[in-house]
Every structure is written in C-alpha cells, then in structure tokens.
Scaffold this motif. Structure first.
Motif, PDB file in Angstrom:
ATOM      1  N   SER A   1      -0.193  -7.387   8.937  1.00 17.09           N
ATOM      2  CA  SER A   1      -0.629  -6.708  10.262  1.00 17.09           C
ATOM      3  C   SER A   1      -0.190  -7.908  11.175  1.00 17.09           C
ATOM      4  N   ILE A   2      -0.424  -9.349  11.034  1.00 17.18           N
ATOM      5  CA  ILE A   2      -0.390 -10.045  12.033  1.00 17.18           C
ATOM      6  C   ILE A   2       1.084 -10.249  12.539  1.00 17.18           C
ATOM      7  N   THR A   3       2.122 -10.257  11.711  1.00 17.31           N
ATOM      8  CA  THR A   3       3.588 -10.859  11.917  1.00 17.31           C
ATOM      9  C   THR A   3       3.949  -9.389  12.669  1.00 17.31           C
TER      10      THR A   3
ATOM     11  N   ASN B   1       9.372  -6.935   9.439  1.00 20.11           N
ATOM     12  CA  ASN B   1       8.283  -7.984   9.339  1.00 20.11           C
ATOM     13  C   ASN B   1       6.948  -7.728   8.856  1.00 20.11           C
ATOM     14  N   SER B   2       6.960  -6.234   8.024  1.00 15.97           N
ATOM     15  CA  SER B   2       5.496  -5.875   7.729  1.00 15.97           C
ATOM     16  C   SER B   2       5.259  -6.464   6.273  1.00 15.97           C
ATOM     17  N   GLY B   3       6.008  -6.927   5.684  1.00  7.06           N
ATOM     18  CA  GLY B   3       5.373  -7.364   4.381  1.00  7.06           C
ATOM     19  C   GLY B   3       5.162  -6.015   3.611  1.00  7.06           C
ATOM     20  N   SER B   4       3.725  -6.335   3.141  1.00  6.16           N
ATOM     21  CA  SER B   4       3.420  -5.270   2.267  1.00  6.16           C
ATOM     22  C   SER B   4       2.517  -4.099   3.131  1.00  6.16           C
ATOM     23  N   THR B   5       2.475  -4.410   4.576  1.00  6.44           N
ATOM     24  CA  THR B   5       1.657  -3.636   5.387  1.00  6.44           C
ATOM     25  C   THR B   5       2.496  -2.311   5.405  1.00  6.44           C
ATOM     26  N   VAL B   6       1.747  -1.187   5.531  1.00  5.40           N
ATOM     27  CA  VAL B   6       2.536   0.148   5.672  1.00  5.40           C
ATOM     28  C   VAL B   6       2.130   0.789   7.103  1.00  5.40           C
ATOM     29  N   THR B   7       2.843   0.872   7.931  1.00  3.39           N
ATOM     30  CA  THR B   7       2.434   1.692   9.270  1.00  3.39           C
ATOM     31  C   THR B   7       2.716   3.077   9.120  1.00  3.39           C
ATOM     32  N   PHE B   8       2.447   3.846   9.968  1.00  6.22           N
ATOM     33  CA  PHE B   8       2.516   5.420   9.936  1.00  6.22           C
ATOM     34  C   PHE B   8       3.942   5.735   9.915  1.00  6.22           C
ATOM     35  N   PRO B   9       4.923   5.108  10.739  1.00  6.24           N
ATOM     36  CA  PRO B   9       6.413   5.607  10.571  1.00  6.24           C
ATOM     37  C   PRO B   9       7.114   4.989   9.137  1.00  6.24           C
ATOM     38  N   LEU B  10       6.671   3.914   8.897  1.00  5.96           N
ATOM     39  CA  LEU B  10       7.214   3.207   7.411  1.00  5.96           C
ATOM     40  C   LEU B  10       6.623   4.223   6.466  1.00  5.96           C
ATOM     41  N   GLN B  11       5.409   4.789   6.497  1.00  5.81           N
ATOM     42  CA  GLN B  11       4.835   5.678   5.341  1.00  5.81           C
ATOM     43  C   GLN B  11       5.635   6.852   5.285  1.00  5.81           C
ATOM     44  N   ILE B  12       5.908   7.545   6.429  1.00  5.03           N
ATOM     45  CA  ILE B  12       6.622   8.891   6.553  1.00  5.03           C
ATOM     46  C   ILE B  12       8.000   8.605   5.999  1.00  5.03           C
TER      47      ILE B  12
ATOM     48  N   PHE C   1      -6.750  14.993   6.588  1.00  7.65           N
ATOM     49  CA  PHE C   1      -6.723  13.734   5.981  1.00  7.65           C
ATOM     50  C   PHE C   1      -6.871  13.543   4.276  1.00  7.65           C
ATOM     51  N   SER C   2      -5.803  14.854   3.932  1.00  9.11           N
ATOM     52  CA  SER C   2      -6.037  14.784   2.307  1.00  9.11           C
ATOM     53  C   SER C   2      -5.164  14.011   1.824  1.00  9.11           C
ATOM     54  N   GLN C   3      -3.988  13.466   2.469  1.00  7.53           N
ATOM     55  CA  GLN C   3      -2.867  12.567   1.866  1.00  7.53           C
ATOM     56  C   GLN C   3      -3.747  11.150   2.363  1.00  7.53           C
ATOM     57  N   SER C   4      -4.586  10.468   1.538  1.00  9.21           N
ATOM     58  CA  SER C   4      -5.119   9.266   1.799  1.00  9.21           C
ATOM     59  C   SER C   4      -3.884   8.030   2.279  1.00  9.21           C
ATOM     60  N   SER C   5      -2.849   8.076   1.433  1.00 11.54           N
ATOM     61  CA  SER C   5      -1.981   6.889   1.886  1.00 11.54           C
ATOM     62  C   SER C   5      -1.577   7.363   3.236  1.00 11.54           C
ATOM     63  N   LEU C   6      -1.174   8.549   3.897  1.00 11.22           N
ATOM     64  CA  LEU C   6      -0.534   8.888   5.067  1.00 11.22           C
ATOM     65  C   LEU C   6      -1.967   8.711   6.109  1.00 11.22           C
ATOM     66  N   THR C   7      -3.183   8.810   5.869  1.00 14.00           N
ATOM     67  CA  THR C   7      -4.271   8.534   6.742  1.00 14.00           C
ATOM     68  C   THR C   7      -4.321   6.929   6.785  1.00 14.00           C
ATOM     69  N   ALA C   8      -4.412   6.257   5.829  1.00 19.55           N
ATOM     70  CA  ALA C   8      -4.478   4.897   5.843  1.00 19.55           C
ATOM     71  C   ALA C   8      -3.473   4.224   6.870  1.00 19.55           C
ATOM     72  N   ALA C   9      -2.216   4.752   6.423  1.00 16.35           N
ATOM     73  CA  ALA C   9      -1.071   4.253   7.388  1.00 16.35           C
ATOM     74  C   ALA C   9      -1.214   4.551   8.853  1.00 16.35           C
ATOM     75  N   LEU C  10      -1.644   5.691   9.308  1.00 17.54           N
ATOM     76  CA  LEU C  10      -2.082   5.883  10.501  1.00 17.54           C
ATOM     77  C   LEU C  10      -2.960   5.010  11.195  1.00 17.54           C
ATOM     78  N   TRP C  11      -4.160   4.742  10.354  1.00 22.88           N
ATOM     79  CA  TRP C  11      -5.188   3.884  10.870  1.00 22.88           C
ATOM     80  C   TRP C  11      -4.681   2.575  11.059  1.00 22.88           C
ATOM     81  N   THR C  12      -3.752   1.865  10.114  1.00 20.58           N
ATOM     82  CA  THR C  12      -3.298   0.751  10.289  1.00 20.58           C
ATOM     83  C   THR C  12      -2.448   0.535  11.489  1.00 20.58           C
ATOM     84  N   SER C  13      -1.726   1.510  11.794  1.00 23.00           N
ATOM     85  CA  SER C  13      -0.744   1.689  12.940  1.00 23.00           C
ATOM     86  C   SER C  13      -1.760   1.645  14.298  1.00 23.00           C
ATOM     87  N   LEU C  14      -2.716   2.432  14.171  1.00 17.42           N
ATOM     88  CA  LEU C  14      -3.486   2.601  15.541  1.00 17.42           C
ATOM     89  C   LEU C  14      -4.031   1.320  15.739  1.00 17.42           C
TER      90      LEU C  14
END
Lengths: 383, 275
Positions: B137-139, B215-226, B59-72
């Motif tokens: 996230s909602i959209t 449809n994500s706006g500023s939300t970043v999901t795992f695939p978008l982050q990668i 979990f050293s890459q905090s932005s990546l981890t955050a994106a994974l949680w958002t996705s989940l």
C-alpha cells in the motif's frame, strides 16, 4: 506651521533602487499629525513606491522611515501602525462589510468582541454605511466599496492613513463628491492622510501640503498656493494647473525688476523673486492663463503679447482664448465669459496684457514654449 | 430565407450536440444497465433478464469489496498528501517568479507527458533498490502522490490565476501575521480551486492501473482486482460498485451546484429587498 505639531512620519534621505533604476531619490521630509498631505506626480515618478516604503511593502535601499519618531525601516507591514486604502480597494470578497472592517481589530487581539463590534459600528456610521454591514463587497457600488476600504483602515486608529490613488476608480462626479467626503472624514477622525495622486486638481483641492515628484525626486513641497504661485521648477510650473512658458534671456536686473527678452524678441519686466539671476542667464517667464486679459493694443507702460486669436472656447462661466504668436507658439488665456469683448473674434488680431505682479520667472528653458495645455502630445507626455 | 438557414443551423447544432452526449454517456449507461442484469455463467456481458439481486447484495464478492476498500484508503491518503503539496507548489509559483521557477514549471509537466509505463517501471526499479519500504500500500501511495502532485499543482495554479495578491498585502497592512492572512484570506479564496484539484487527483488515483500494477506487490486495488478477475469471470457486482461510485460523485456534483445556485438566489433576494 508644523513646528509645534507632533511629527507622524519622517522620511530620512530615503532612496529606492530597482537594479540600476532609481525609483525614489533622496526623499527627505516629514508629515505632521492631522495633516492632509498629497504626493503628486505623473505615473512612474516613484510616488507609489514611496507610499509602499511607508506602509512596509517595499524596503528602502538606503535611508530611514520614522513612524512616531521610531525607525520602522525594517519592520514588517503587520507591525506598523499605518493603514492603507488600496487603489482597487482590495476588500476581502468572501467577507461581509462588517467582517472586512473588523479584520484589523480582530488581528490586533487587543479588544474583546463587544468592543470590536462597537468600534466597527461607529466607524461604519462615520462613512455612512451603517445599513450595509451585512452585505458582501460585490453587492456595493464603487463609492460604497471605497468607503468600506476607508472604514477598514480607519477603525484601527492608525498614526497615519495612506491612500493610493483613492479616487482614480470613480466617475468624475462621484470623485468630486468623494473629495469633499474624504475631507470631512479626515476632519472628523483627525488622523493624518497621506495620499498619492497623479491628478493635480485633486491634490490642490484636498491637501494642506503637496509634495510634487518627478522621476524619483521630490521637486517641491508646499501648500497648494505656494506650489501654484511660486513653482520651484519648470516641471512643477507645467504640471500644476496650466501655464504659458516663455523662454527668455536676462538683459538687466535691478532691485525690484528683472528685464528679460523672450526668444521672440519681446522685452518684458518681471518682479524679482528669491532666486537670483545674472545678466545672460537663460530663464523662463511663466504667465498663468487666468491672469491674462484681452486688449486691442499694448499700453506703452504695460507688458503684453500680440498675436492672432485662433480659438475661442466657451466653457460656461469662463472662456478660453488661444492666441497664435508670430513665432508659432500658442498662448492661452482664461477669462470671465461675461468680460469677453465683442471685438474678440477668431482670425482677428488680439493682444494679451497683464498686471506687473503676474509674471513669474524660473531658471532654464522649457522643452515646449508657450501654453502647456494646448498640445495633446505634450499633455500626454506629462501624465 | 435567412430564418430558414438559421433554423437549419440550430437544428443541426442540436443534433451534433446530442450525438456528442450519446457518445460520452453510452458506456456509462451500459455500466449501470448491466448492474441490473442476471447473467448466465461467469461473464456479465450479455443481457439476460432484469433483476435487483445484485443491488440487494453488492458486497457478496468479498475479494472485490476488499479491493475497493484498499483503493479508497490508498486514494484518500494519496489525495490528501498530494493536495497539500500540490497546492503549496501552485501558490509559490503563482505569487511571483523566483529563481528556478521556470525549471519547476517544466518538471511539473514531465509526469503528465511521460508514458505511465515508463513511470511505473522506473519507480519499481527505484523501490527494488532500497530497503526502507516493501512493495504494498505504501509504495502504491507514494507512486500515486508522485503523479497527482503535478495535476493538483497545475489545476490549482490555473484556478488561482488572476487571484488579487493585494488582498494579502491588505491583510498584512491591517496587522495580520502571515499565518492569519493565509488562514482567513488566502485559503478561503483558493479553497474551491483546491477542492476541484483534489477531486481530480482522487479520480486519477482510484482508477490508476499501470503505475499501480508495477508497484503494488501483493496489495490488490480495485482496478487490479477487476483485471485479474476478468480472465475468470465478470460478476455483476463490479457494475454495482462502479455505479455506486458514479452516483456518489454525481450526487456531490449536484449538491455543489445546488448550493451555489442557492447562495446566488439568496443574494438576488437580498438585493431586491434593499431596493
């Protein structure tokens, strides 16, 4: 016989239509408490629809269903005090035998767990499945599954038990044993059993009364003996047991005897029944095969038919004789195998005679003259 | 002669089956392999040397981890909603044909056959023309539910084909009201199909890129982050997190299979005891 007995089910001019198709037409009869009642008929005659209307799965187009004197025509199945044994049993596959049987009492929420456990255990003993309570339905044989279905329905002490072709899925030998078992269980619990079947043998063996149906109509209701001896219509005569049906015309009638001439030109005398016929009426003379006897010639005073013996089928205790008449119709006779005369050989001339009370007369001409059970096509069409 | 022929047939069948499996599993193998790589520079694409470092610090890459949680989070919510609605649609369609059921059948297949880019862009247009929810996230969740519902409905419907509906009649006949019938008879019996459908829906949601992108706006999901990060660097933590997801689903699968085998074994044991 039903007068002093309480009526459990009353059908009041019940009618069911699917679009233009009439599935059940004006069914109007009642079933008494403790009766073993069969609804008998060929497939598509409306017998299952009738059962579904009693259970509540189908709504009548018109008429009423009364249960214990109360109109339940628009009451949903889960509020009707009748239970059904389904043709394929419809056991819940994910529940044990015990849970299957306990499903009804648990849904009713009338009793506590201890009482339910006692009831379920008791009824499993009645159907002799006490040892199998923990099993899943898939671990049981067909006959055992059938008894679980019975126990599951009976544990609720319904006003009546409905059985939809209950034995159709079983092998012949098992079916015969289950017939006896069903009778025993019914006596033990004293609940009315209403069962639907297309098997006339089953209906005759098991029932107190039978309703014979054809094309949505109830043709006759009576005890097995009444229906066998005095069928109300040509359909009933042909459907119950086997019969020889001879088309004929009335020539004269007296108080006691009706004199008719068959289409083959043979004069017969027939005892007069409740139905009255006028001279010139088209009638049908029914002769049951087991009441015909082989003879070398027709006695002057007696009645008889002659023909060529085409087939002699040995059946163990009995033997079946197929006699071909000159008008190409066949007559079948069923005789005691020990009484088979030595001169009766296939290809030879033979006469069939009967006693005076054997012939029974019905209105109208049959579609198929002669024996009802010797033509495959004819038998198939009647199933 | 004959036995030689059948031997050749058997061997070539095995060879082709093996090649098929290699084709399927090579990419997965590389994902796992490169999670143990110690890359030089920003791109984890050339094998250098073996290391456990990445796994010790996933979990050293905090932005990546955050994106994974958002996705989940999004996928879990979307899967729950779509599983409920999709299963209800499947039940309604399976029970009996009703007026308009053929139209609904057609509409169900539509989201599967429409190109994702069309779905994504037209949904974005829809969201732009309303004021109830902002992109986020909602959209994304709404968009995911939209295509998941079809998959769930079709999967559940396929799984419950052949369901014996007289069981419901039997339950009603025994005095169970409709809810009780559903709770104790219908639902337990269709549950395996519903679970299978929800797993599929979850998998579709968690790796969706195109529709999410619109449809994500500023939300970043795992695939978008990668996707965004890949232009600058590909850290080995991507492989670690991906492997974790992979192992987790394999573990679920194994557990499911084992418990199935266990209950079969228990049944067989009981049967042999009774005899």
């Amino acid at each position: 016989m039903t007068d002093e007995k309480r009526l459990v089910i009353e059908l009041d001019h019940l009618r069911k239509m699917y679009g233009d198709f009439v599935a059940v037409e004006d069914a109007n009869f009642s079933i008494a408490n403790g009766e073993f009642f069969a609804i008998l008929g060929p497939s598509g005659c409306g017998k299952t629809t009738m059962l579904k209307m009693i259970a509540g799965f189908e709504k009548p187009t018109s008429g009423r269903v009364l249960l214990d004197g109360e109109d339940v025509s628009s009451v949903p199945p889960y509020r009707r005090n009748v239970n059904t044994v389904f043709q394929q049993y419809a056991l819940f596959p994910h529940m044990s035998v015990f849970d299957n049987v306990a499903f009804g009492p648990r849904s009713a929420k009338k009793f506590d767990d201890a009482r339910i456990k006692k009831d379920v255990t008791e009824i499993l003993e009645v159907v002799r499945l006490g040892k199998f309570a923990a099993r899943k339905p898939s671990q049981l044989s067909g006959g055992q599954q059938q008894r679980v279905a019975l126990a599951r329905a009976l544990v609720n002490y319904p006003s009546a038990l409905l059985l939809d072709e209950p034995l159709a899925a079983l092998d012949l030998k098992l079916r015969e044993a289950m017939q006896i078992e069903l009778k025993r269980i019914q006596r033990e619990v004293g609940i009315s059993f209403i069962f639907v079947t297309h098997d006339q043998g089953e209906a005759i063996t098991m029932s107190d009364r039978i309703a014979v149906m054809s094309e949505g109509r109830v043709e006759q209701i009576g005890t097995p003996e009444q229906i066998y001896r005095s069928p109300a219509s040509l359909f009933v005569a042909g459907f119950i047991g086997s019969a020889n049906l001879l088309p004929a015309t009335v020539e004269s009638n007296s108080k006691q005897w009706l004199h008719v001439r068959t289409t083959r030109g043979i004069a017969l005398k027939v005892p007069v029944t409740s139905a009255s016929f006028a001279v010139g009426d088209k009638v049908c003379v029914m002769l049951r095969p087991e009441r015909l006897h082989p003879a070398q010639s027709i006695d002057e005073s007696g009645s008889g038919l002659d023909g060529i013996l085409t087939d002699l089928v040995y059946q163990g205790a009995t033997a079946r004789l197929i006699v071909h008449q000159t008008d190409d119709t066949e007559i079948s006779a069923l005789i005691d195998a020990n009484a088979l005369p030595s001169w009766a050989r296939p290809g030879e001339k033979i006469c069939l005679v009967w006693s005076d009370d054997c012939p029974y007369v019905l209105a109208g001409w049959p579609d198929h003259a002669g024996a009802t059970t010797t033509s495959v096509d004819h038998v198939e069409a009647s199933l | 002669m004959n036995s030689l022929r059948s031997r050749i047939a058997r061997i070539s069948l095995n060879v082709f089956a093996g090649l098929g499996l290699v084709y399927l599993f090579t990419p997965i193998f590389f994902i796992v392999l490169f999670s143990f790589n110690k890359p030089k520079g920003n791109y984890n694409i050339v094998w250098q040397e073996f290391t456990f470092d990445n796994w010790l610090d996933p979990f050293s890459q905090s932005s990546l981890t955050a994106a994974l949680w958002t996705s989940l989070r999004i996928s879990a919510a979307a899967t729950l909603i779509s599983t409920i609605f999709g299963s209800l649609i499947a039940l309604a369609l399976s029970r009996r044909a009703f007026k308009g059921s053929s139209v609904i059948n057609l509409l169900l297949v539509l989201p599967l056959t429409t190109p994702e880019i069309v779905l994504g862009s037209s949904l974005a247009t829809l969201f732009l023309n309303q004021t109830f929810v902002d992109f986020g996230s909602i959209t994304v969740m709404i968009a995911h539910v939209m295509f998941q519902v079809s998959f769930v409905a079709l999967t559940v419907r396929a799984r419950i084909r052949g369901f014996d509906w007289t069981l419901e009649q039997a339950a009603a006949d025994l005095g169970a009201k409709p809810w009780r019938t559903f709770r104790y008879v219908t639902f337990p019996l269709i549950l395996p199909g519903v679970l299978a459908a929800s797993l599929l829906a979850f998998a579709l949601s968690i790796d969706d890129f195109i529709i999410t992108f619109f449809n994500s706006g500023s939300t970043v999901t795992f695939p978008l982050q990668i996707y965004g990060a890949a232009r600058v660097r590909i850290p080995p933590q991507i492989n670690v997190l991906a492997s974790m997801v992979l192992f987790f689903s394999v573990a679920l699968l194994v557990l499911g299979t084992l418990s199935g085998q266990r209950s079969e074994a228990v049944k067989a044991l009981k049967r042999s005891k009774d005899k």
